[in-house]
Design a protein around this motif. Structure first.
Motif, PDB file in Angstrom:
ATOM      1  N   SER A  14       0.882  -1.468  -0.057  1.00 17.04           N
ATOM      2  CA  SER A  14      -0.320  -0.320   0.267  1.00 17.04           C
ATOM      3  C   SER A  14       1.423   1.420  -0.139  1.00 17.04           C
ATOM      4  CB  SER A  14      -1.009  -0.262   1.144  1.00 17.04           C
ATOM      5  OG  SER A  14      -1.445   1.149   1.304  1.00 17.04           O
ATOM      6  N   VAL A  15       0.393   2.298  -0.515  1.00 15.63           N
ATOM      7  CA  VAL A  15       1.604   3.136  -0.949  1.00 15.63           C
ATOM      8  C   VAL A  15       0.945   4.151  -0.344  1.00 15.63           C
ATOM      9  CG1 VAL A  15       2.457   5.412  -2.770  1.00 15.63           C
ATOM     10  CG2 VAL A  15       2.586   2.332  -3.358  1.00 15.63           C
ATOM     11  N   VAL A  16       1.309   5.129   0.381  1.00 14.74           N
ATOM     12  CA  VAL A  16       0.976   6.221   0.599  1.00 14.74           C
ATOM     13  C   VAL A  16       0.648   7.682   0.332  1.00 14.74           C
ATOM     14  CG1 VAL A  16       1.088   7.573   3.326  1.00 14.74           C
ATOM     15  CG2 VAL A  16       1.799   4.973   3.411  1.00 14.74           C
ATOM     16  N   SER A  17       2.385   8.059  -0.219  1.00 13.99           N
ATOM     17  CA  SER A  17       2.543   9.087  -0.841  1.00 13.99           C
ATOM     18  C   SER A  17       3.625   8.667  -1.705  1.00 13.99           C
ATOM     19  CB  SER A  17       3.222   9.703   0.347  1.00 13.99           C
ATOM     20  OG  SER A  17       4.398   9.882   0.348  1.00 13.99           O
ATOM     21  N   LEU A  18       3.684   9.803  -2.913  1.00 16.76           N
ATOM     22  CA  LEU A  18       4.331   9.587  -4.239  1.00 16.76           C
ATOM     23  C   LEU A  18       4.895  10.757  -4.702  1.00 16.76           C
ATOM     24  CD1 LEU A  18       5.112   6.343  -6.360  1.00 16.76           C
ATOM     25  CD2 LEU A  18       5.265   9.049  -7.687  1.00 16.76           C
ATOM     26  N   LEU A  19       6.529  11.001  -4.672  1.00 21.61           N
ATOM     27  CA  LEU A  19       7.056  12.083  -4.823  1.00 21.61           C
ATOM     28  C   LEU A  19       8.658  11.826  -5.945  1.00 21.61           C
ATOM     29  CD1 LEU A  19       7.868  15.428  -4.123  1.00 21.61           C
ATOM     30  CD2 LEU A  19       9.393  14.096  -2.493  1.00 21.61           C
ATOM     31  N   ILE A  20       8.466  13.488  -7.217  1.00 23.34           N
ATOM     32  CA  ILE A  20       9.325  13.169  -8.634  1.00 23.34           C
ATOM     33  C   ILE A  20       8.881  14.751  -7.829  1.00 23.34           C
ATOM     34  CG2 ILE A  20      10.385  12.543 -10.184  1.00 23.34           C
ATOM     35  CD1 ILE A  20       7.441  10.139 -10.822  1.00 23.34           C
ATOM     36  N   PRO A  21      10.382  15.093  -7.222  1.00 27.77           N
ATOM     37  CA  PRO A  21      10.766  16.764  -7.546  1.00 27.77           C
ATOM     38  C   PRO A  21      11.494  16.813  -9.024  1.00 27.77           C
ATOM     39  CG  PRO A  21      11.867  15.124  -5.857  1.00 27.77           C
ATOM     40  CD  PRO A  21      11.206  13.610  -6.719  1.00 27.77           C
ATOM     41  N   LYS A  22      11.177  17.932  -9.510  1.00 24.62           N
ATOM     42  CA  LYS A  22      10.757  18.516 -10.870  1.00 24.62           C
ATOM     43  C   LYS A  22      12.706  19.840 -10.777  1.00 24.62           C
ATOM     44  CE  LYS A  22       6.622  19.053 -12.289  1.00 24.62           C
ATOM     45  NZ  LYS A  22       5.745  20.018 -12.900  1.00 24.62           N
ATOM     46  N   GLU A  23      12.496  19.550  -9.625  1.00 21.69           N
ATOM     47  CA  GLU A  23      13.442  20.184  -9.720  1.00 21.69           C
ATOM     48  C   GLU A  23      14.867  19.337  -8.602  1.00 21.69           C
ATOM     49  OE1 GLU A  23      14.596  22.976 -11.764  1.00 21.69           O
ATOM     50  OE2 GLU A  23      12.102  23.112 -12.124  1.00 21.69           O
ATOM     51  N   ASN A  24      16.265  20.738  -8.539  1.00 19.43           N
ATOM     52  CA  ASN A  24      17.192  19.167  -7.282  1.00 19.43           C
ATOM     53  C   ASN A  24      16.734  20.307  -6.150  1.00 19.43           C
ATOM     54  OD1 ASN A  24      18.574  17.680  -8.435  1.00 19.43           O
ATOM     55  ND2 ASN A  24      19.832  18.930  -9.720  1.00 19.43           N
ATOM     56  N   PRO A  25      16.803  19.439  -5.377  1.00 20.62           N
ATOM     57  CA  PRO A  25      17.610  18.127  -5.042  1.00 20.62           C
ATOM     58  C   PRO A  25      16.524  16.933  -5.480  1.00 20.62           C
ATOM     59  CG  PRO A  25      16.988  19.259  -2.672  1.00 20.62           C
ATOM     60  CD  PRO A  25      16.789  20.627  -3.408  1.00 20.62           C
ATOM     61  N   GLY A  26      16.982  15.809  -5.597  1.00 19.75           N
ATOM     62  CA  GLY A  26      16.166  14.913  -6.247  1.00 19.75           C
ATOM     63  C   GLY A  26      15.945  14.662  -7.522  1.00 19.75           C
ATOM     64  N   LYS A  27      16.349  15.280  -7.892  1.00 19.10           N
ATOM     65  CA  LYS A  27      15.465  15.509  -9.088  1.00 19.10           C
ATOM     66  C   LYS A  27      15.211  14.312 -10.312  1.00 19.10           C
ATOM     67  CE  LYS A  27      16.005  18.360 -13.713  1.00 19.10           C
ATOM     68  NZ  LYS A  27      16.408  19.326 -14.582  1.00 19.10           N
ATOM     69  N   GLY A  28      14.131  13.614 -10.382  1.00 17.08           N
ATOM     70  CA  GLY A  28      14.071  12.987 -10.951  1.00 17.08           C
ATOM     71  C   GLY A  28      13.744  11.458 -10.456  1.00 17.08           C
ATOM     72  N   GLN A  29      14.305  11.973  -9.400  1.00 12.66           N
ATOM     73  CA  GLN A  29      14.231  10.557  -8.654  1.00 12.66           C
ATOM     74  C   GLN A  29      12.926  10.325  -8.021  1.00 12.66           C
ATOM     75  OE1 GLN A  29      17.217  10.977  -4.871  1.00 12.66           O
ATOM     76  NE2 GLN A  29      18.658  11.857  -6.658  1.00 12.66           N
ATOM     77  N   VAL A  30      12.503   9.385  -7.648  1.00 10.24           N
ATOM     78  CA  VAL A  30      11.174   8.829  -7.418  1.00 10.24           C
ATOM     79  C   VAL A  30      11.578   8.057  -5.656  1.00 10.24           C
ATOM     80  CG1 VAL A  30       9.314   7.243  -7.541  1.00 10.24           C
ATOM     81  CG2 VAL A  30      11.202   8.083  -9.726  1.00 10.24           C
ATOM     82  N   PHE A  31      10.453   9.034  -4.857  1.00  9.98           N
ATOM     83  CA  PHE A  31      10.554   8.768  -4.020  1.00  9.98           C
ATOM     84  C   PHE A  31       8.817   8.280  -2.984  1.00  9.98           C
ATOM     85  CE2 PHE A  31      13.789  11.922  -4.174  1.00  9.98           C
ATOM     86  CZ  PHE A  31      14.426  12.096  -2.829  1.00  9.98           C
TER      87      PHE A  31
END
Length: 425
Positions: free
Chosen positions: A362-379
């Motif tokens: 069960s996924v609670v939340s999903l985040l894909i930042p468009k900018e750095n930090p974390g740009k293009g990473q899937v959390f």
């Protein structure tokens, strides 16, 4: 219960002694999945009951040497007395196991925890060749130090000495996102030391060393070891975590006897190129205060928690994020920059990723930042860590659009605060 799904750690090598296949606990059948450890007086197993629960069973040998189930009663009594602290392993219950051989053994049903500091040190040792710093990251040292000092501070308020603090007895909890202290078989009430020989070689305080050798010589002893012995052990553990080396031979050496402070300075001096100096000196001074030979001068857990070392923010190493399970996964090497700037494509990617990740829990939340930090990473935040562990296992090494996926865990507290580490060594 601690976990909400079965875990699949690497199976230990088969052992000649017969291990149980099932335990009946409170009318419910628990299946043994793996043996996690074996000591002189007890074995520990990972067990699961249906899909919903995993736990650990500590099964004590029938022990006539101490007049019955001495080890069981000792550990049970201590654990029942100190339940409820987040940095101490949770005891779910006690039961007697009646095997087919007609031998009844006493068992503790405990929360199942993850990797130990001992294993973390082994893994770091095998992967540090590409890093200037030899040991574990300052982030991890700080996390472990704070959690163990909180545990020791609590034990002292409850009047207990753990008396066997070492890397193998400090385990990570994916569910609670902290380290926990286990194995209270040598613990005693301060002022009432009913254990002759305490602490493990290499982590034994000087006063415990002296007391152990006098006891061996049959000398009647006045006075008892105090909570200070645990601070000594923790000081050695932190020094090993920082340096990445076992210090058993070092603490036996004449150099250490003559001037332990100089040896500690040398260890810190050898590791200095990679680290910022000020926090490193805070850690060095904290460890020195725990490794005072005189127990009266050694710092207490409460005092150690006030060290300026705990006010410095650090970032973890990437391999630590692979090893320390968390409900949050971080997927690398998945998203093309072009997907981030086209709103329709971006929404499609979010939907696709959610659908893929929902396969494992069960996924609670999903985040894909468009900018750095974390740009293009899937959390991806899962409802519980057993789901994220399963997802990490299944997604690692998969290919999407011809790219190899890298799946690491990510600290839940950092994710919840929106703190995405820019670079990880």
């Amino acid at each position: 219960m601690a976990q909400c799904g079965p875990l699949e750690p690497p199976q230990p090598p088969a052992e000649p002694s017969v291990k149980p296949v099932l335990f009946e606990v409170f009318g419910e059948i628990w299946t043994v999945q793996a043996r996690l450890g074996q000591g002189v007086s007890a074995s520990v197993y990972q067990v699961s009951s249906g899909r919903a629960c995993t736990a650990a069973v500590k099964q004590f040998q029938a022990d006539s040497h101490h007049g019955g189930d001495y080890g069981f009663h000792k550990e049970r009594t201590v654990l029942e007395d100190i339940q409820g602290h987040k940095n101490i392993v949770t005891l779910y219950g006690v039961f007697t196991n009646h095997s087919g051989v007609g031998v009844a053994t006493r068992c503790l049903l405990l929360e199942l925890l993850d990797i130990s500091v001992s294993e973390l040190l082994l893994r770091a040792g095998s992967s540090h060749h590409h890093r200037a710093q030899q040991g574990l990251s300052m982030w991890l040292v700080q996390l472990c130090a704070r959690d163990m000092l909180e545990a020791l501070s609590f034990l002292r308020r409850e009047g207990y000495v753990h008396a066997d603090l070492k890397p193998r007895n400090i385990l990570w909890s994916a569910d609670d996102q902290c380290f926990k202290l286990i194995d209270f078989g040598l613990s005693f009430k301060e002022g009432n030391q009913d254990v002759k020989y305490i602490q493990t070689d290499g982590y034994r305080a000087p006063e415990a060393e002296l007391r152990n050798s006098l006891a061996q010589a049959g000398v009647e002893l006045g006075g008892h070891c105090t909570a200070a012995v645990d601070l000594w052990s923790l000081g050695i553990v932190l020094l090993e975590m920082f340096s990445g080396t076992k210090l058993k031979d070092t603490v036996r050496s004449q150099q250490w006897q003559d001037n332990s402070a100089a040896v500690i300075d040398h260890i810190f001096g050898g590791n200095s190129e990679a680290l910022p100096a000020i926090p490193m000196y805070h850690l060095r001074d904290l460890i020195k205060s725990m490794l005072e030979k005189n127990p009266q001068r050694r710092c207490t857990a409460d005092k150690a928690l006030l060290s300026p070392f705990f006010s410095v923010p650090f970032a973890p190493h990437i391999e630590e994020l692979v090893l320390l399970p968390s409900p949050v996964l971080r997927l690398l090497n998945l998203i093309d920059d072009s997907h981030l700037h086209n709103e329709d494509q971006y929404e499609d990617v979010l939907d696709d990723m959610r659908e893929e990740c929902e396969k494992y829990g069960s996924v609670v939340s999903l985040l894909i930042p468009k900018e750095n930090p974390g740009k293009g990473q899937v959390f991806v935040e899962y409802a519980c860590s057993s789901d994220s562990k399963e997802a990490q296992r299944r997604l690692t090494g998969r290919t999407f659009d011809g790219r190899f996926v890298v799946a690491t865990f990510y600290p839940l507290s950092a994710y919840r605060k929106g703190y995405l580490y820019q670079t990880l060594q």
